[in-house]
Motif scaffolding. Sequence first.
Motif, PDB file in Angstrom:
ATOM      1  N   PHE A   1       0.823  -1.200   0.000  1.00 13.71           N
ATOM      2  CA  PHE A   1       0.000   0.000   0.000  1.00 13.71           C
ATOM      3  C   PHE A   1       0.861   1.255   0.000  1.00 13.71           C
ATOM      4  N   GLU A   2       1.883   1.245   0.857  1.00 10.12           N
ATOM      5  CA  GLU A   2       2.769   2.421   0.927  1.00 10.12           C
ATOM      6  C   GLU A   2       3.503   2.613  -0.386  1.00 10.12           C
ATOM      7  N   ALA A   3       3.989   1.535  -0.980  1.00  6.21           N
ATOM      8  CA  ALA A   3       4.680   1.642  -2.264  1.00  6.21           C
ATOM      9  C   ALA A   3       3.744   2.146  -3.351  1.00  6.21           C
ATOM     10  N   THR A   4       2.488   1.707  -3.322  1.00  8.45           N
ATOM     11  CA  THR A   4       1.508   2.171  -4.307  1.00  8.45           C
ATOM     12  C   THR A   4       1.235   3.659  -4.163  1.00  8.45           C
ATOM     13  N   LEU A   5       1.066   4.100  -2.921  1.00  8.93           N
ATOM     14  CA  LEU A   5       0.819   5.524  -2.697  1.00  8.93           C
ATOM     15  C   LEU A   5       2.016   6.362  -3.135  1.00  8.93           C
ATOM     16  N   SER A   6       3.219   5.912  -2.802  1.00  8.26           N
ATOM     17  CA  SER A   6       4.418   6.652  -3.205  1.00  8.26           C
ATOM     18  C   SER A   6       4.588   6.625  -4.717  1.00  8.26           C
ATOM     19  N   PHE A   7       4.259   5.506  -5.352  1.00 10.43           N
ATOM     20  CA  PHE A   7       4.365   5.403  -6.810  1.00 10.43           C
ATOM     21  C   PHE A   7       3.427   6.392  -7.500  1.00 10.43           C
ATOM     22  N   LEU A   8       2.252   6.598  -6.909  1.00 11.98           N
ATOM     23  CA  LEU A   8       1.274   7.512  -7.492  1.00 11.98           C
ATOM     24  C   LEU A   8       1.468   8.946  -7.031  1.00 11.98           C
ATOM     25  N   GLY A   9       2.519   9.207  -6.228  1.00 14.74           N
ATOM     26  CA  GLY A   9       2.774  10.563  -5.748  1.00 14.74           C
ATOM     27  C   GLY A   9       1.908  10.982  -4.588  1.00 14.74           C
ATOM     28  N   MET A  10       1.290  10.012  -3.884  1.00 14.94           N
ATOM     29  CA  MET A  10       0.400  10.327  -2.764  1.00 14.94           C
ATOM     30  C   MET A  10       0.953   9.850  -1.430  1.00 14.94           C
ATOM     31  N   GLY A  11       2.212   9.402  -1.415  1.00 15.50           N
ATOM     32  CA  GLY A  11       2.783   8.859  -0.188  1.00 15.50           C
ATOM     33  C   GLY A  11       3.903   9.711   0.363  1.00 15.50           C
ATOM     34  N   ILE A  12       5.110   9.130   0.428  1.00 14.55           N
ATOM     35  CA  ILE A  12       6.262   9.826   0.986  1.00 14.55           C
ATOM     36  C   ILE A  12       6.657  10.978   0.070  1.00 14.55           C
ATOM     37  N   VAL A  13       6.924  12.118   0.675  1.00 15.94           N
ATOM     38  CA  VAL A  13       7.266  13.316  -0.100  1.00 15.94           C
ATOM     39  C   VAL A  13       8.729  13.247  -0.531  1.00 15.94           C
ATOM     40  N   PRO A  14       9.009  13.359  -1.840  1.00 22.03           N
ATOM     41  CA  PRO A  14      10.402  13.417  -2.295  1.00 22.03           C
ATOM     42  C   PRO A  14      11.100  14.634  -1.681  1.00 22.03           C
ATOM     43  N   PRO A  15      12.432  14.591  -1.493  1.00 18.60           N
ATOM     44  CA  PRO A  15      13.358  13.548  -1.947  1.00 18.60           C
ATOM     45  C   PRO A  15      13.566  12.398  -0.968  1.00 18.60           C
ATOM     46  N   THR A  16      12.711  12.280   0.069  1.00 16.99           N
ATOM     47  CA  THR A  16      12.840  11.156   0.988  1.00 16.99           C
ATOM     48  C   THR A  16      12.710   9.844   0.216  1.00 16.99           C
ATOM     49  N   PRO A  17      13.668   8.941   0.330  1.00 11.50           N
ATOM     50  CA  PRO A  17      13.622   7.715  -0.480  1.00 11.50           C
ATOM     51  C   PRO A  17      12.574   6.733   0.015  1.00 11.50           C
TER      52      PRO A  17
END
Length: 322
Positions: A238-254
Motif C-alpha cells: 500500500f505504501e509503495a503504491t501511494l508513493s508510486f502515485l505521488g500520494m505517499g512519501i514526499v520526495p526527496p525522501t527515499p
Amino acid sequence: MSETTVNEPSPEADVVQRGSFALTVRRLRRDTASMAALCVILAVILLAIVAPWVAGITGHSPIEQFRETGLSPAGIPVGPGAEFWLGTDQLGRDVLVRLAYGARVSLLVGVFASMLASLIAVVVGTTAGYFGGTVDLVLSRLTDLVMSVPFLLCALALVSAFGPSLALSVVVIVFFSWAPMARVIRGQVISLRRQDFVLASRSLGAGPLSIMVVDILPNLAVPIIVYTTMQIPNSIVFEATLSFLGMGIVPPTPSWGGMLADASSNSLYLVAWWLIFVPGTALLMTTLAFNILGDGLRDALDPKSARTVRRLRRQPKAGTKP
C-alpha cells in the motif's frame, strides 16, 4: 528378584516438558520455507538498521546528487560499479543508499500500520461479537461501510485535502486494513462467548471487560498473530503504491515506491535496468517473505492444520529407521 532401572527416562518425558512456545518454535524451525523467509526479513531489517553506516562507507547521502560522476555526458544514470555499487538514478543519486533508507520507510509503515490496524480490529471485533444486539449491528455496518469505500478514491481525496505525507499514508493504510480482520475476530468471539469457561466467569461476577481481556482474548492469539504478520506485506505494498502515485512519501525522501516511480518516468528503465530491478526485487522479496512466514506461523501455532499434519505424517515414527 529382578532389578529395576532407576531414573529411566520416559519416551514422552521431553514432550511433556516442552511448553507451547517451545513446540511452536520447534515446528517453525522444521519449515524450510519459513526459515528462508525469516532470513530474508532479517536481512531487510539489517539493511534498514545499517543505512547510515552504508551512507558513511560509500560517502553518499540518500539525497545527494552526483551530476559529474553519477551521470554520463548524455545525462544517463551510471550503472553498478566500484563507486556506485547498484548504480545511480536519473539525478545521479546512489541507488544502494536510497534502497537502504527506503527499507526503513517500508518497514516502519508496514509494521506500525499493521499493528495499529490489528489493535482496532481486535477492539471492534471483540466488542461486536461479545455484546451482540445493537452494538453488533452498528459496528458490523461500520465495518461494511469501510470495506465498501474505494481505496484509491479515498486516498486521492485525502491527499488533495491535506497533501502527501508519511502520517497520511499510515492513516490511509490503517483505515483500509482493520475491517477484514474485525470480521474474523467477531465470528470467533461469537463462538467463544457461549463456551463453558466464559459462562463460568460470568456466573462468578466477572465484568465484560475482564471476560474479554482475560478469557476470550488469549484464545484469539493465533488469528491475531497470523493476520498481523500477513498484513505487514499488504501495508508495505500500500505504501509503495501511494508513493508510486505521488500520494505517499514526499520526495526527496527515499521510498521503494518512489524509486519505482522515478524509474518509470520517461521510460528510464529501458536504458537503466537497475532502477526498476533493484527496488522491485526488494519489494517482491520482502512481501513474499512475510507472506511465507505468516503461513509458517499459522501452521506452527495450529498443529491441526493440514500442512502440519501432512508434514508430521511424513516424519519417521519413534523406534523406526529414518
